[in-house]
Write an enzyme that holds these catalytic residues in place. Structure first.
Site, short mmCIF file in Angstrom:
data_model
loop_
_atom_site.label_atom_id
_atom_site.label_comp_id
_atom_site.label_asym_id
_atom_site.label_seq_id
_atom_site.Cartn_x
_atom_site.Cartn_y
_atom_site.Cartn_z
CB THR A 261 -0.24 -12.80 1.13
OG1 THR A 261 0.52 -11.64 1.40
CG2 THR A 261 0.08 -13.29 -0.26
NE ARG A 289 6.38 -3.65 -0.66
CZ ARG A 289 5.79 -4.76 -0.28
NH1 ARG A 289 4.57 -5.03 -0.69
NH2 ARG A 289 6.41 -5.62 0.50
CB VAL A 290 6.56 -4.55 -6.83
CG1 VAL A 290 6.23 -6.00 -7.20
CG2 VAL A 290 5.87 -3.60 -7.80
CG ASP A 292 6.60 -12.14 -1.39
OD1 ASP A 292 6.02 -11.21 -0.80
OD2 ASP A 292 6.33 -13.33 -1.21
N GLY A 315 7.54 -9.28 2.53
CA GLY A 315 7.82 -9.41 1.10
C GLY A 315 9.25 -9.17 0.69
#
Length: 401
Positions: A261, A289-290, A292, A315
């Site tokens: 990330t 999917r999502v 953080d 996440g």
């Protein structure tokens, strides 16, 4: 219901990376090698297990993901240079903004764009693959002076998702746009768009294939082959495509040991804080999917009176633990300093929820900390005096325990 075409399912690297930066306008100092390269951190500079600042007088910081640590004995000089150059280039991009009196928001965006354009990191060009061999990217940005924020989730055609998040913040009354609506909004406001094959890298494709093989062997359901900001693809594995040919290319140096990330945190001459985070998600994640990274208060947070923070790690756990806003709340309501607050959340609280990771956290006075419960976290920072420091090995940034 519109069916997703299969023709664009082009091999793409499958791994998630996110970068975080902290910045303030400062003059060029002498904390670099004669050729302008960043200086590696001293071995063991920060003691493990302590909630104390990593550094003071920091004006800009970035991260390239948390995960299992790079092995100094097994990391080639070329790979080490690629990681340090990637982090250093992001820091220098943010510094250019700050040195000209620019805002912390512009600085973190500039730093994250550099990370998104580097195929070594799981964001933008180096984004990992979803379970159906596509790419869905997330990003967010926040300004500490007025708590304005913007985010995009599940975008498939924006070259730089962090620019999409900034546009949502500046050009709309909303905080978060998702999917096709976010892509269209960015395109209408002149952002660069790409086709899905732009994100393709051999290392990420190999990572997806490995996740699929493990799934078949272990009976998984396609829920993801690694943590959010997940595992990098194997360097130099398999074939190659286009400009990614050769084991010395940036994409080939993507390391299987690192979660990805990217993010940025910064403070400018007006003492305004800002933070930004971007990711390709997790390898083999379910479509839609999502994590953080696009969620304000989980992956990103900035408030002038407390902290600018960008997170990287598992996440779902960072969402459940409201990681970055909790750090801010501990500073504001408990009177904790930034290092103690970040340590409390990342090392003591989140592992109890079942996940690890890290955060880069910057106070308005320049105190900086980068605690992580994972074995390693790629990050770097710039001091007020112009010193650039990068940390990629565990003896440079030991895990907090």
């Amino acid at each position: 219901m519109r069916r997703r075409p299969l023709t664009w399912l082009i091999p793409v690297l499958a791994t998630a990376a996110a970068v975080t930066v902290t910045a303030v306008a400062v003059p060029q100092g002498d904390g670099r090698e004669p050729d302008g390269r960043s200086v590696p951190a001293a071995h063991g500079e920060r003691p493990a297990g302590k909630g104390k600042p990593d550094a003071r007088d920091v004006v800009l910081a970035v991260h390239g993901g948390a995960g299992t640590a790079l092995d100094r004995d097994k990391t080639t000089p070329e790979r080490e240079k690629a990681y340090r150059d990637g982090l250093g280039k992001a820091l220098r991009a943010g510094q250019k903004v700050l040195d000209k009196g620019g805002s912390s928001v512009d600085a973190v965006q500039a730093a994250v764009v550099e990370l998104e354009d580097d195929p070594l990191f799981n964001a933008g060009k180096g984004a990992v693959f979803t379970a159906d061999a596509g790419h869905e990217l997330d990003a967010s940005i926040m300004r500490g002076s007025d708590l304005k924020a913007g985010a995009v989730a599940g975008v498939k055609s924006l070259r730089n998702p962090v620019a999409g998040a900034r546009t949502v913040m500046d050009k709309s009354p909303h905080v978060l746009l998702a999917g096709e609506g976010a892509d269209d909004f960015g395109a209408r406001h002149g952002l660069k768009t790409v086709t899905q094959d732009y994100y393709w890298t051999q290392a990420r494709w190999d990572a997806l294939m490995a996740a699929k093989a493990a799934e078949r062997g272990g009976g998984g359901d396609g829920g993801g082959g690694g943590a959010d900001k997940g595992l990098k693809g194997s360097p130099g594995a398999g074939g190659s495509k286009g400009g990614d040919r050769g084991t010395d290319s940036p994409a080939a140096l993507a390391d299987a040991q690192s979660k990805g990330t990217v993010g940025a945190v910064a403070v400018d001459r007006r003492r305004d804080l800002a933070a930004a985070t971007s990711t390709g998600g997790m390898t083999n994640k379910l479509p839609g999917r999502v994590g953080d990274s696009p969620l304000i208060g989980s992956g990103t947070y900035a408030k002038n009176s407390t902290v600018a923070a960008s997170a990287t790690g598992a996440g779902e756990v960072f969402i459940r633990g409201a990681a970055t806003s909790t750090i801010s709340n501990l500073v504001e309501f408990k009177g904790a300093d930034v290092a103690s607050a970040a340590y409390e959340v990342i090392v003591k609280r989140l592992p109890k929820l079942g996940g690890d990771g890290g955060v880069i956290a910057l106070a308005p006075n320049g105190e900086f900390d980068a605690p992580h419960s994972s074995p390693g976290m790629l990050h770097g920072y710039l001091t007020k005096g112009g010193k650039v420091v990068t940390k990629i090995f565990p003896d440079e940034t030991p895990p907090n325990t």
